[in-house]
Design a protein around this motif. Structure first.
Motif, PDB file in Angstrom:
ATOM      1  N   CYS A  15       7.791 117.126  42.612  1.00 19.59           N
ATOM      2  CA  CYS A  15       6.963 116.004  41.666  1.00 19.59           C
ATOM      3  C   CYS A  15       5.780 115.576  42.145  1.00 19.59           C
ATOM      4  O   CYS A  15       5.895 115.089  43.321  1.00 19.59           O
ATOM      5  N   PRO A  80       5.405 117.551  36.097  1.00 23.40           N
ATOM      6  CA  PRO A  80       5.867 116.118  36.162  1.00 23.40           C
ATOM      7  C   PRO A  80       5.399 115.244  37.382  1.00 23.40           C
ATOM      8  O   PRO A  80       5.375 115.642  38.324  1.00 23.40           O
ATOM      9  N   SER A  82       6.977 112.226  38.180  1.00 26.25           N
ATOM     10  CA  SER A  82       8.010 111.234  38.159  1.00 26.25           C
ATOM     11  C   SER A  82       8.057 110.482  39.371  1.00 26.25           C
ATOM     12  O   SER A  82       7.563 110.794  40.263  1.00 26.25           O
ATOM     13  N   ARG A  87      13.018 117.777  42.060  1.00 24.22           N
ATOM     14  CA  ARG A  87      13.748 117.728  41.095  1.00 24.22           C
ATOM     15  C   ARG A  87      14.240 118.895  41.012  1.00 24.22           C
ATOM     16  O   ARG A  87      13.566 119.978  41.074  1.00 24.22           O
ATOM     17  N   ILE A  89      15.237 122.062  38.496  1.00 23.25           N
ATOM     18  CA  ILE A  89      15.165 122.490  36.998  1.00 23.25           C
ATOM     19  C   ILE A  89      15.991 123.768  36.774  1.00 23.25           C
ATOM     20  O   ILE A  89      16.139 124.603  37.804  1.00 23.25           O
ATOM     21  N   GLN A  93      13.478 125.871  32.122  1.00 21.49           N
ATOM     22  CA  GLN A  93      12.563 124.972  32.271  1.00 21.49           C
ATOM     23  C   GLN A  93      11.541 125.574  33.036  1.00 21.49           C
ATOM     24  O   GLN A  93      10.241 125.151  32.750  1.00 21.49           O
ATOM     25  N   SER A 102       5.906 121.361  28.554  1.00 21.02           N
ATOM     26  CA  SER A 102       6.448 120.203  29.182  1.00 21.02           C
ATOM     27  C   SER A 102       7.852 120.828  29.588  1.00 21.02           C
ATOM     28  O   SER A 102       8.715 121.428  28.708  1.00 21.02           O
ATOM     29  N   ASP A 104      10.143 118.474  29.973  1.00 21.32           N
ATOM     30  CA  ASP A 104      10.939 117.132  29.506  1.00 21.32           C
ATOM     31  C   ASP A 104      10.451 117.204  28.003  1.00 21.32           C
ATOM     32  O   ASP A 104       9.668 116.453  27.515  1.00 21.32           O
ATOM     33  N   HIS A 105      11.229 117.834  27.250  1.00 21.19           N
ATOM     34  CA  HIS A 105      11.303 117.990  25.621  1.00 21.19           C
ATOM     35  C   HIS A 105      12.222 116.741  25.301  1.00 21.19           C
ATOM     36  O   HIS A 105      13.149 116.503  25.689  1.00 21.19           O
ATOM     37  N   LYS A 106      11.358 116.096  24.540  1.00 25.32           N
ATOM     38  CA  LYS A 106      12.063 114.881  23.548  1.00 25.32           C
ATOM     39  C   LYS A 106      12.834 115.329  22.536  1.00 25.32           C
ATOM     40  O   LYS A 106      13.810 114.478  22.362  1.00 25.32           O
TER      41      LYS A 106
END
Length: 118
Positions: A15, A80, A82, A87, A89, A93, A102, A104-106
């Motif tokens: 990251c 990312p 962060s 991290r 994945i 991902q 991304s 990190d999909h919401k």
């Protein structure tokens, strides 16, 4: 082009940003000292520059390291930033990352046939 890796490979993403002047030995040192991970395990380590248009991947294969370098002609990687240093994945991902999405999909995205895409 997406490179295929073994099914059981673990994928780690650094990251934040990495100095792209670093070569194999420098990236191995980051993995060992900063991440406290073993670069000789069945793992792929991903690094990105500050401009987010270049990536490096480090992979050990039995008798030596692969250093994979990708430079985007247009656009940027959705990297990312962060507070985590490293991290893990998923392979999905990883594919999203290389496709410019991304990791990190919401929310879940559905197509017109109501099939889950992401």
């Amino acid at each position: 082009m997406l490179i295929r890796f073994p099914e059981d490979i673990r994928i780690f993403i650094a990251c934040g940003y990495t100095d792209m002047r670093r070569q194999i030995d420098g990236l191995v040192a980051i993995v060992q000292m900063n991440f406290q991970l073993d670069p000789f395990k069945n793992s792929l380590f991903l690094f990105c520059c500050k401009k987010r248009d270049r990536m490096k991947a480090l992979l050990w294969e039995d008798d030596g390291f692969f250093l994979i370098y990708k430079r985007l002609e247009t656009g940027m990687v959705q990297w990312p930033k962060s507070s985590e240093v490293v991290r893990e994945i998923t392979p999905q991902q990883y594919r999203w990352l290389l496709e410019g999405l991304s990791i990190d999909h919401k929310k879940v995205i559905f197509n017109v046939n109501n099939k889950r895409l992401l």
